[in-house]
Write an enzyme that holds these catalytic residues in place. Structure first.
Site, PDB file in Angstrom:
ATOM      1  N   TRP A 250       0.824  -1.214   0.000  1.00  0.00           N
ATOM      2  CA  TRP A 250       0.000   0.000   0.000  1.00  0.00           C
ATOM      3  C   TRP A 250       0.856   1.260   0.000  1.00  0.00           C
ATOM      4  CZ3 TRP A 250      -1.907   2.396   5.162  1.00  0.00           C
ATOM      5  CH2 TRP A 250      -0.904   2.343   6.116  1.00  0.00           C
ATOM      6  N   ASP A 251       2.190   1.090  -0.082  1.00  0.00           N
ATOM      7  CA  ASP A 251       3.085   2.231   0.119  1.00  0.00           C
ATOM      8  C   ASP A 251       2.872   3.371  -0.875  1.00  0.00           C
ATOM      9  OD1 ASP A 251       4.085  -0.248   1.265  1.00  0.00           O
ATOM     10  OD2 ASP A 251       5.818   0.915   1.915  1.00  0.00           O
ATOM     11  N   GLU A 389       0.573  -4.319  11.945  1.00  0.00           N
ATOM     12  CA  GLU A 389       0.626  -5.755  11.642  1.00  0.00           C
ATOM     13  C   GLU A 389       0.859  -6.626  12.879  1.00  0.00           C
ATOM     14  OE1 GLU A 389       3.736  -5.752   8.670  1.00  0.00           O
ATOM     15  OE2 GLU A 389       2.220  -5.440   7.111  1.00  0.00           O
ATOM     16  N   LYS A 509       2.786  -1.732  16.082  1.00  0.00           N
ATOM     17  CA  LYS A 509       4.007  -1.641  15.288  1.00  0.00           C
ATOM     18  C   LYS A 509       4.155  -0.250  14.675  1.00  0.00           C
ATOM     19  CE  LYS A 509       6.110  -3.627  11.120  1.00  0.00           C
ATOM     20  NZ  LYS A 509       5.900  -4.484   9.953  1.00  0.00           N
ATOM     21  N   GLN A 510       3.028   0.281  14.193  1.00  0.00           N
ATOM     22  CA  GLN A 510       3.092   1.540  13.454  1.00  0.00           C
ATOM     23  C   GLN A 510       1.770   2.277  13.580  1.00  0.00           C
ATOM     24  OE1 GLN A 510       3.406  -1.216  10.023  1.00  0.00           O
ATOM     25  NE2 GLN A 510       2.667   0.534   8.853  1.00  0.00           N
TER      26      GLN A 510
HETATM   27  C1  BGC Z   1       4.944  -2.221   6.971  1.00  0.00           C
HETATM   28  C2  BGC Z   1       3.879  -2.031   5.906  1.00  0.00           C
HETATM   29  C3  BGC Z   1       4.539  -1.693   4.597  1.00  0.00           C
HETATM   30  C4  BGC Z   1       5.585  -2.738   4.230  1.00  0.00           C
HETATM   31  C5  BGC Z   1       6.325  -2.406   2.971  1.00  0.00           C
HETATM   32  C6  BGC Z   1       5.954  -3.247   6.500  1.00  0.00           C
HETATM   33  O1  BGC Z   1       6.962  -3.353   7.446  1.00  0.00           O
HETATM   34  O2  BGC Z   1       4.369  -2.654   8.172  1.00  0.00           O
HETATM   35  O3  BGC Z   1       2.984  -1.009   6.290  1.00  0.00           O
HETATM   36  O4  BGC Z   1       3.593  -1.637   3.572  1.00  0.00           O
HETATM   37  O5  BGC Z   1       6.526  -2.835   5.276  1.00  0.00           O
HETATM   38  O6  BGC Z   1       7.002  -1.195   3.063  1.00  0.00           O
END
Ligand code: BGC
Length: 695
Positions: A250-251, A389, A509-510
């Site tokens: 989704w970046d 995640e 995590k984020q």
């Molecule tokens: C992140 C995701 C991201 C992916 C690719 C993961 O570590 O949690 O949000 O899309 O990395 O960059």
């Protein structure tokens, strides 16, 4: 004796300088300058200069095309198959001036051909050698103090995906034969970069400015205007490393908002890439018993779901089930980009065709994925993962997924509302056509309307809950874990290795809930909650921000970026700390060794966009540019240019309590600017000055 690498961002040139001493005490200097041509993407060139400092004699130089290349750049993946090139064939032209190599990728069967020429100054004979999967030129050059030897290698590359060619090898041979001298290639390459930099001009002082230009450089290398001609997506780690095997996540949500205002043709191509894979997303939804389009969390060539089903915790050595594919919010990111692209570019043709198809099918997926809860008369989305995640299930349950992730639900409500807007905006003939084609009936639209107003958003203790039940999870002793482990970004791995599970804790995590403050301005967010029947006042949002700030480990580079953005928008004093962490993500490799596996493109583009849209409060909506600066005291003076609706090079500068917007002379229409509730019309050739001091 020494080795230095210099990257010239402005010219897009990498230089290596080496100095050797052999066992006889003789010194040799080597300088190598290389480029991948920004003007002609099929060409690359390398100039190597050998300087004998205190001796004279012959040097043998080998200049090769090497077909033994594997993907072995990521240590964790080394036991997995990294061999992707099928049988290699090599050859040489009769006069020895050109060697070539041809092969195909094993899984995707893309044919690749390269052709190379090598020439020396002073000129010497060039002999070609073909050994196994290598095609090489050998030359013996004479060197002496004051008489360096220069060797130029020029390579052309074509693949079977290129347009306007007959066969890749024929095209590569012809292109390398016509390639000009190294000097001419360099001049053309530098000119092409100069044009790029003008479209991406960014003036931020000091260290922050240097890092931001590095980020731009990586972004422009990965997604240049040439990308607009290709069927490619946004690789999470750029083209610079092999982490995630080039997968698309989704970046792009962090990348397109920047491109929209500089290279809209690239944004359009990246959205078209998603449109080409709409059929696949429809099939994925159908296979899972859903309707509409279910875009994959991780994907590659054909848009099928390619998220791994197991992942390794390097700390415990255990392979664990991976449920991250339940991040269906990726569809909302695509819908958001469709909408934003249209707002910024005014490209109605795209919105009314490919854009509308994607938006409507994503909306249809969300409406279908909800279940009505008669107890609360609300709609719920169950069994998903949010951006965080860490939480892939409720504690001690087998069933993967969590319910009513606030980000997913609010974003879904937004998608449904925008899809309804689009249906209303379409010219009636087009609306009828589209509805007929995708079998969309008024009953379905009525349900979208209903769901967009009645999706459930969980709350606990006065803050938005990341998901239903988040507030009931245990609190983590952050202090103790920091004291014990130092770096706890990957708390999930630490806890699993201890025999525990992060699913048990209020630990993210984020940015997850806070992603809402990244996507939507405070006013928009309030409006969205109102649409859903909730009152979200400033205090509640501030408490929500504080709540998750204390419970986030920043295990993704996207996390600090979003926190910096949200805090800057809220004019908070601690915003700069997060912005700085986001800025140094790759230059300081804060995730501990992941940068060499590939740069983090989302965070890189996001930091540039933080200056562009975040700190200026820039929004593109209702055919106007809206500004509402939220300057950071630490970054209070900056400027950049924008490409907006046919205006090339609108200048925006914030300094000395003033926001200045300059529209370059052209035959285009004036632009509309909205600033703190007042509207201005700025004709081409004019400069608008607005005081930014507090009201
Ligand atoms: C992140 C995701 C991201 C992916 C690719 C993961 O570590 O949690 O949000 O899309 O990395 O960059």
């Amino acid at each position: 004796m020494s080795h230095r690498r210099l990257l010239d961002l402005r010219r897009g040139v990498l230089t290596r300088r080496l100095r050797f001493r052999d066992r006889h005490g003789r010194h040799l200097g080597v300088e190598q300058v290389r480029l991948v041509h920004m003007g002609d993407p099929h060409l690359a060139a390398m100039r190597t200069t050998f300087t004998a400092e205190d001796w004279s004699g012959a040097l043998e130089v080998e200049s090769a095309l090497d077909g033994r290349i594997t993907n072995s750049g990521v240590e964790r993946y080394r036991d997995l198959n990294g061999h992707h090139l099928g049988p290699v064939r090599t050859g040489t032209l009769r006069d020895d001036t050109t060697v070539w190599l041809r092969c195909a990728t094993i899984a995707s069967d893309i044919r690749i051909a390269m052709a190379a020429r090598t020439a020396a100054e002073p000129p010497v004979a060039v002999a070609s050698h073909l050994t196994g999967p290598m095609a090489a030129h050998h030359l013996a050059v004479e060197v002496a103090p004051g008489r360096p030897a220069v060797v130029d290698k020029t390579v052309a590359l074509h693949t079977s995906r290129d347009s306007a060619i007959s066969d890749p090898l024929g095209a590569a041979l012809e292109r390398v034969a016509r390639a000009p001298t190294f000097e001419a290639l360099l001049a053309g390459h530098v000119a092409a970069w100069d044009h790029l930099w003008r479209r991406a001009s960014l003036d931020v002082p000091d260290e922050a400015g240097r890092i931001l230009r590095l980020h731009l450089f990586h972004l422009l290398q990965t997604l240049s205007p040439h990308t607009a001609e290709l069927d490619v997506g946004v690789p999470a780690r750029g083209l610079h490393g092999e982490a995630y095997r080039g997968h698309v996540f989704w970046d792009e949500l962090f990348v397109l908002p920047y491109l929209n205002l500089h290279f809209p043709e690239v944004s359009r191509a990246l959205l078209t890439y998603r449109h080409h894979r709409l059929t696949r997303a429809l099939a994925a939804a159908e296979d899972a018993g859903h309707v509409g389009a279910m875009y994959p969390w991780q994907s590659g060539s054909d848009g099928r779901e390619e998220t791994q089903e197991l992942h390794l915790n390097p700390r415990s050595g255990r392979w664990l089930p991976d449920h991250t594919r339940l991040q269906h919010h990726v569809g909302s990111a695509i819908a958001y980009n469709v909408w934003q692209y249209h707002q910024a570019s005014g490209d109605t043709e795209f919105l009314h065709t490919k854009g509308a198809e994607m938006l409507l099918q994503i909306a249809r997926f969300w409406a279908g994925a909800t279940v009505h809860d008669p107890g609360t008369d609300r709609y719920r989305i169950r069994g998903v993962l949010g951006p965080d995640e860490y939480h892939d299930a409720y504690p001690d349950t087998e069933e993967p997924g969590i319910d009513d992730n606030a980000y997913t639900n609010v974003a879904a409500a937004w998608v449904l509302a925008r899809a309804l807007d689009v249906v209303r905006m379409l010219p009636p003939a087009r609306a009828a056509q589209l509805c007929e084609r995708i079998e969309l009936h008024s009953g379905e639209l009525a349900r979208w309307e209903e769901v967009s107003r009645r999706l459930h958003v969980p709350f606990h203790r006065g803050v938005i809950s990341q998901f239903d039940g988040y507030g009931d999870l245990a609190e983590l002793d952050w202090h103790a874990y920091r004291a014990r482990y130092g770096d706890i970004r990957r708390l999930d791995r630490i806890l699993e290795a201890e025999g525990d599970s992060v699913n048990r804790y209020q630990a993210s995590k984020q940015a997850d809930v806070l992603m809402l403050g990244y996507l939507f301005s405070p006013a928009e967010l309030r409006g969205l909650f109102r649409q859903l029947g909730y009152d979200l006042d400033d205090e509640q949002w501030r408490d929500t921000v504080d709540y998750y700030l204390r419970r986030t480990s920043h295990g993704s580079t996207l996390s600090e970026l979003v926190h910096g953005w949200v805090l800057a928008r809220a004019r908070r004093a601690d915003a700069w700390t997060y912005c700085q962490d986001a800025l140094v993500g790759d230059v300081a490799d804060v995730q501990g060794g992941t940068t060499e596996e590939g740069i983090h493109l989302g965070a890189m583009a996001g930091t540039v966009d933080l200056v562009q849209r975040g700190l200026t409060g820039l929004e593109t909506r209702e055919d106007a540019l809206w500004f509402d600066p939220a300057p950071l005291p630490e970054l209070s003076e900056f400027g950049f240019t924008l490409h907006y609706r046919g205006h090339w090079g609108i200048t925006v500068r914030l300094s000395h309590g003033q926001l200045r917007i300059g529209v370059p002379s052209s035959a285009e229409e004036p632009i509309r600017v909205v600033f703190r509730g007042r509207e201005w019309t700025v004709p081409p050739g004019d400069l608008l000055r607005l005081p930014t001091a507090k009201r």
